[in-house]
Write a protein that holds these residues in place. Structure first.
Motif, PDB file in Angstrom:
ATOM      1  N   HIS A  62       0.846  -1.191   0.000  1.00 54.71           N
ATOM      2  CA  HIS A  62       0.000   0.000   0.000  1.00 54.71           C
ATOM      3  C   HIS A  62       0.883   1.243   0.000  1.00 54.71           C
ATOM      4  CE1 HIS A  62      -3.641  -2.375   1.171  1.00 54.71           C
ATOM      5  NE2 HIS A  62      -2.703  -3.149   1.699  1.00 54.71           N
ATOM      6  N   ASN A  63       0.397   2.304  -0.659  1.00 55.27           N
ATOM      7  CA  ASN A  63       1.112   3.571  -0.731  1.00 55.27           C
ATOM      8  C   ASN A  63       0.363   4.640   0.053  1.00 55.27           C
ATOM      9  OD1 ASN A  63       3.052   2.583  -2.755  1.00 55.27           O
ATOM     10  ND2 ASN A  63       1.322   2.634  -4.154  1.00 55.27           N
ATOM     11  N   PHE A  64       1.089   5.417   0.827  1.00 54.04           N
ATOM     12  CA  PHE A  64       0.511   6.536   1.569  1.00 54.04           C
ATOM     13  C   PHE A  64       1.335   7.781   1.259  1.00 54.04           C
ATOM     14  CE2 PHE A  64      -0.115   2.671   4.032  1.00 54.04           C
ATOM     15  CZ  PHE A  64      -1.494   2.687   4.273  1.00 54.04           C
ATOM     16  N   ILE A  65       0.666   8.855   0.838  1.00 55.15           N
ATOM     17  CA  ILE A  65       1.346  10.123   0.587  1.00 55.15           C
ATOM     18  C   ILE A  65       0.850  11.136   1.611  1.00 55.15           C
ATOM     19  CG2 ILE A  65       1.741  12.009  -1.047  1.00 55.15           C
ATOM     20  CD1 ILE A  65       1.401  10.021  -3.315  1.00 55.15           C
ATOM     21  N   TYR A  66       1.808  11.698   2.371  1.00 55.63           N
ATOM     22  CA  TYR A  66       1.489  12.674   3.405  1.00 55.63           C
ATOM     23  C   TYR A  66       1.994  14.051   3.000  1.00 55.63           C
ATOM     24  CZ  TYR A  66       0.824   8.573   6.415  1.00 55.63           C
ATOM     25  OH  TYR A  66       0.408   7.383   6.946  1.00 55.63           O
TER      26      TYR A  66
END
Length: 283
Positions: A62-66
């Motif tokens: 999974h990818n998370f961009i903050y």
């Protein structure tokens, strides 16, 4: 400065401030603590965005961009992300090899049928490779915002692919140091280069009916940065240089001892670990 700690916990997307130490004046330093119910495996960042890649308990990625300004989740795109910039994220693939820039909502902003090499430290330019022949490549910088061209330059690599090992200028973010057939300083704003001799690759010394015109690559060390100078080794010597590639001092290696190596600073000493190996047709 944004300090981020990632951990595998039972709570998803919790953001906390934690103490990580004190500065030179004794004031507390705090970092953002982001907790996931997954195992983080990779992260990369642009000045404004932070990409975290994590795997769940079933092994899915999974990818998370903050947003780095407040560490709020900005996007959760799918697929394999090759680079993160302030303008979005980049993926590779398609019927023809190419790179696509998406905004944080997943909408395609632009696409080029070029192979992505990387982005500049400030995330404003994306650098691509266009192979002209076996030993010659054109490198093209496109603006991340709209895909328009900023510069293009030619770098040969008979003995060593130049973007395999690079060190970025972290202060003004204006150049990359590359190891190719020579040691190269590339201005990432203009594409202009300067170079100096550097034995990052050498001709294969062994002769047999199986080895004819082979070359050996990666006959060099890592970079070490120290204020106004840096250290690096090739197949011949260990060097201390300034950022105009001028030698401050050099110490020759024993003849025939050049190979892939690792250097590190220990107090006032520079230590070198020589692995005694190099690579054919590799980097």
């Amino acid at each position: 400065l944004v300090i981020v700690f990632l951990s595998n916990t039972l709570h998803a997307q919790e953001i906390q401030k934690i103490n990580v130490g004190t500065d030179r004046n004794g004031n507390p330093m705090k970092g953002d603590y982001v907790s996931l119910n997954m195992t983080p495996v990779h992260y990369s960042a642009s000045p404004s965005n932070l990409l975290v890649v994590a795997k769940d308990k079933d092994g899915f990625t999974h990818n998370f961009i903050y947003r780095r300004s407040d560490m709020q989740l900005a996007a959760q795109p799918s697929g394999t992300i090759k680079a993160i910039t302030d303008d979005g994220y980049m993926t590779e693939g398609g019927a023809i090899i190419g790179t696509t820039m998406h905004d944080l909502n997943g909408k395609k902003r632009w696409r080029k049928n070029l192979q992505l090499v990387g982005t500049t430290p400030d995330g404003k330019l994306c650098i691509f490779q266009k192979s002209l022949n076996r030993h010659s490549d054109e490198f093209i910088a496109l603006r991340a915002s709209d895909g328009s061209e900023q510069w293009r330059t030619f770098i040969s690599h008979n003995l060593h692919y130049p973007f395999a090992h690079a060190m970025a200028d972290l202060s003004r973010r204006q150049y990359l140091l590359l190891i190719g057939d020579s040691l190269i300083k590339l201005n990432v704003t203009t594409g202009q280069t300067i170079g100096r001799p550097f034995a990052g690759g050498v001709k294969e010394p062994m002769k047999s009916r199986f080895i004819k015109s082979a070359i050996l690559t990666a006959t060099h060390s890592n970079f070490i940065r120290r204020k106004d100078r840096f250290y690096v080794a090739d197949a011949d010597s260990i060097y201390c240089m300034d950022y105009e590639l001028r030698t401050i001092w050099a110490t020759a290696l024993p003849e025939g001892m050049g190979s892939n190596s690792e250097i590190r600073l220990q107090g006032d000493s520079l230590m070198m670990k020589n692995y005694g190996v190099a690579f054919q047709k590799g980097c």
